[in-house]
Design an enzyme around this catalytic site. Structure first.
Site, PDB file in Angstrom:
ATOM      1  N   CYS A  13      -4.806   2.506  -3.587  1.00  0.00           N
ATOM      2  CA  CYS A  13      -3.546   3.036  -3.004  1.00  0.00           C
ATOM      3  C   CYS A  13      -2.387   2.072  -3.229  1.00  0.00           C
ATOM      4  O   CYS A  13      -1.532   1.891  -2.349  1.00  0.00           O
ATOM      5  CB  CYS A  13      -3.695   3.343  -1.518  1.00  0.00           C
ATOM      6  SG  CYS A  13      -4.921   4.588  -1.171  1.00  0.00           S
ATOM      7  N   LYS A  24     -10.029  -0.895  10.884  1.00  0.00           N
ATOM      8  CA  LYS A  24     -10.159  -2.124  10.089  1.00  0.00           C
ATOM      9  C   LYS A  24     -10.390  -3.334  10.990  1.00  0.00           C
ATOM     10  O   LYS A  24     -10.386  -4.473  10.560  1.00  0.00           O
ATOM     11  CB  LYS A  24      -8.914  -2.330   9.224  1.00  0.00           C
ATOM     12  CG  LYS A  24      -8.790  -1.276   8.113  1.00  0.00           C
ATOM     13  CD  LYS A  24      -7.625  -1.587   7.221  1.00  0.00           C
ATOM     14  CE  LYS A  24      -7.160  -0.395   6.420  1.00  0.00           C
ATOM     15  NZ  LYS A  24      -7.901  -0.187   5.182  1.00  0.00           N
ATOM     16  N   HIS A  31       0.866  -1.181   0.000  1.00  0.00           N
ATOM     17  CA  HIS A  31       0.000   0.000   0.000  1.00  0.00           C
ATOM     18  C   HIS A  31       0.905   1.234   0.000  1.00  0.00           C
ATOM     19  O   HIS A  31       2.027   1.184   0.512  1.00  0.00           O
ATOM     20  CB  HIS A  31      -0.834  -0.060   1.286  1.00  0.00           C
ATOM     21  CG  HIS A  31      -1.909   0.954   1.418  1.00  0.00           C
ATOM     22  ND1 HIS A  31      -1.669   2.247   1.781  1.00  0.00           N
ATOM     23  CD2 HIS A  31      -3.259   0.866   1.251  1.00  0.00           C
ATOM     24  CE1 HIS A  31      -2.814   2.918   1.845  1.00  0.00           C
ATOM     25  NE2 HIS A  31      -3.793   2.097   1.526  1.00  0.00           N
TER      26      HIS A  31
HETATM   27  N1  PMP Z   1      -1.697  -0.847   4.602  1.00  0.00           N
HETATM   28  C1  PMP Z   1      -2.662  -1.624   4.079  1.00  0.00           C
HETATM   29  C2  PMP Z   1      -2.331  -3.008   3.632  1.00  0.00           C
HETATM   30  C3  PMP Z   1      -3.960  -1.125   3.972  1.00  0.00           C
HETATM   31  O1  PMP Z   1      -4.922  -1.896   3.461  1.00  0.00           O
HETATM   32  C4  PMP Z   1      -4.232   0.191   4.416  1.00  0.00           C
HETATM   33  C5  PMP Z   1      -5.634   0.772   4.305  1.00  0.00           C
HETATM   34  N2  PMP Z   1      -6.225   0.576   3.068  1.00  0.00           N
HETATM   35  C6  PMP Z   1      -3.197   0.940   4.964  1.00  0.00           C
HETATM   36  C7  PMP Z   1      -1.943   0.388   5.046  1.00  0.00           C
HETATM   37  C8  PMP Z   1      -3.412   2.328   5.480  1.00  0.00           C
HETATM   38  O2  PMP Z   1      -4.246   2.323   6.582  1.00  0.00           O
HETATM   39  P1  PMP Z   1      -4.819   3.692   7.202  1.00  0.00           P
HETATM   40  O3  PMP Z   1      -5.414   4.447   6.042  1.00  0.00           O
HETATM   41  O4  PMP Z   1      -5.833   3.253   8.186  1.00  0.00           O
HETATM   42  O5  PMP Z   1      -3.662   4.423   7.804  1.00  0.00           O
END
Ligand code: PMP
Length: 411
Positions: A369, A231, A128
């Protein structure tokens, strides 16, 4: 077939999620976007309401009744989180805003102190942006270099490439426990051990794994583990960094302000002990309290039950979607997490998701992302349906019908 007992357990659980009682465009809402954020159970909502109603003193500084209550609730949440992750002590748990801030914290403290020109930061091609950009920023500041481990056709890590790219130059290996697109679950313990053999420190992005499987950071032996409460059936704006005590104690602060200090004069400031050194300002106390309740919720259900149930949903969704002509699934690892990313030949992912949404089915579409991963897959984006404890086989049938309808309308 999902066993009757499990079916009953999870159909009761579904009733604990008020969001699912609403309609979307006049149709029953089918929520298949849990990889973006999970819905919140009534128990978490109630606990946060209770906190905001009766316990909102400020933590660590108020010498009065409700400030003590808030401090106690906040520190209990830290202890509960430490226990949830299998950490040695609550000092190893830092509350931040989310996974993203957690990785920035590690990059700007551990990275800043330990990286220099010629060092390497090893990532993977399934990361990500939250586990790419903070490292690029610190790489630019220190002269370190970023490398990324390649993937196999089925979306698993290419272990030969990992062994090739891992070297004595690797100072940090940062990888996701589970890809938020492919669903690939990486072998955290194995990868951590190999990285340690090369002398690298290991950060695990736990954003997608914490709702799927139990974590024991001591057993994994990772140096850092980060996740977001939202999450894990918890609130927005609260994340967790686990760090090994000996490492955290060696690190400088991340941000300056109240609470992170020991003594301040205009000439010099000395800093507080861990974990407070990394928690400048008033923290998200209600968030931590909500996370505590979310951990209680998930442990009440049990990860064994969750895994059995979600695996069934995943396999039903996979086999049903594959019946649709032209549909391609990205990520086919046998041990993947509960999500399916797909495209239909000749249809744009945004158009597909718009029609699916109009059918009351909430899915995610876009690059998720993960632009480097999209480039690797040779696509602009995908549609992603992800499953959680409040879904059922009817939801999958709704999804499949909505995708079929979208296909007919677009082709
Ligand atoms: N890493 C992974 C694998 C994710 O799925 C996400 C959220 N889509 C994030 C990092 C970032 O998380 P957050 O936006 O809650 O900081």
């Amino acid at each position: 077939m999902i066993s009757t007992d499990l079916h009953l357990l999870f159909s009761n659980i579904r009733k604990e999620f008020p969001a699912l009682t609403q309609k979307a465009y006049g149709k029953d809402l089918v929520y298949l976007d849990s990889a973006a954020t999970t819905l919140k159970p009534q128990s978490v909502i109630d606990r946060m309401t209770q906190f905001y109603s009766y316990e909102t003193g400020n933590v660590h500084r108020g010498a009065h009744f409700i400030a003590d209550k808030a401090t106690q609730a906040f520190e209990n949440a830290r202890m509960r989180t430490a226990q949830f992750l299998g950490a040695e002590s609550a000092d190893e748990i830092i509350f931040v805003r989310g996974t993203t801030e957690g990785i920035n914290l590690v990059a700007q403290t551990y990275g800043k102190m330990n990286l220099k020109a010629g060092d390497e930061i090893l990532l993977t091609e399934m990361e990500h942006h939250a586990n790419i950009v903070p490292w690029q920023m610190i790489a630019e500041q220190t002269g370190a270099k970023i490398l990324a481990v390649g993937l196999l056709e089925n979306g698993e890590l290419d272990l030969n490439d990992f062994k090739l790219k891992l070297s004595s130059k690797t100072k940090i290996f940062a990888f996701t426990a589970c890809s938020n697109v492919l669903g690939t679950n990486n072998d955290m313990k194995f990868l951590t051990a190999l990285a340690h053999q090369a002398g690298a420190k290991v950060l695990i992005d736990g954003a997608q794994i914490v709702s799927q499987a139990p974590i024991n950071v001591k057993d994994l032996d990772c140096d850092f583990f980060v996740f977001s409460a939202h999450k894990l059936f918890g609130p927005f704006g609260l994340g967790v960094v686990y760090g090994k005590k000996s490492i955290l104690e060696s690190l400088p602060p991340y941000q300056g302000g109240g609470s992170m200090i020991s003594k301040v004069t205009f000439e010099k400031t000395t800093y507080n002990d861990i974990p407070y050194r990394f928690e400048a300002g008033t923290p998200h106390v209600a968030g931590a309290v909500g996370l505590h309740s979310a951990i209680d919720f998930v442990e009440r259900l049990g990860f064994k039950n969750i895994h059995a149930f979600e695996s069934e949903l995943l396999s039903k969704a996979t086999s049903s979607l594959l019946q649709i002509p032209g549909l391609k699934i990205f990520g086919t690892s046998a041990t993947k997490g509960p999500m399916v990313s797909f495209n239909i030949q000749g249809a744009h992912h945004s158009d597909l998701s718009q029609i699916i949404d109009q059918e009351g089915v909430a899915v995610r579409a876009g690059h998720h992302c993960t632009q480097p991963l999209m480039a690797k897959l040779g696509v602009q984006g995908t549609v992603r349906a992800s499953f959680s404890v409040y879904n059922n086989t009817d939801d999958i049938e709704h999804l499949v019908k909505a995708v079929e309808k979208a296909r007919e309308m677009l082709l």
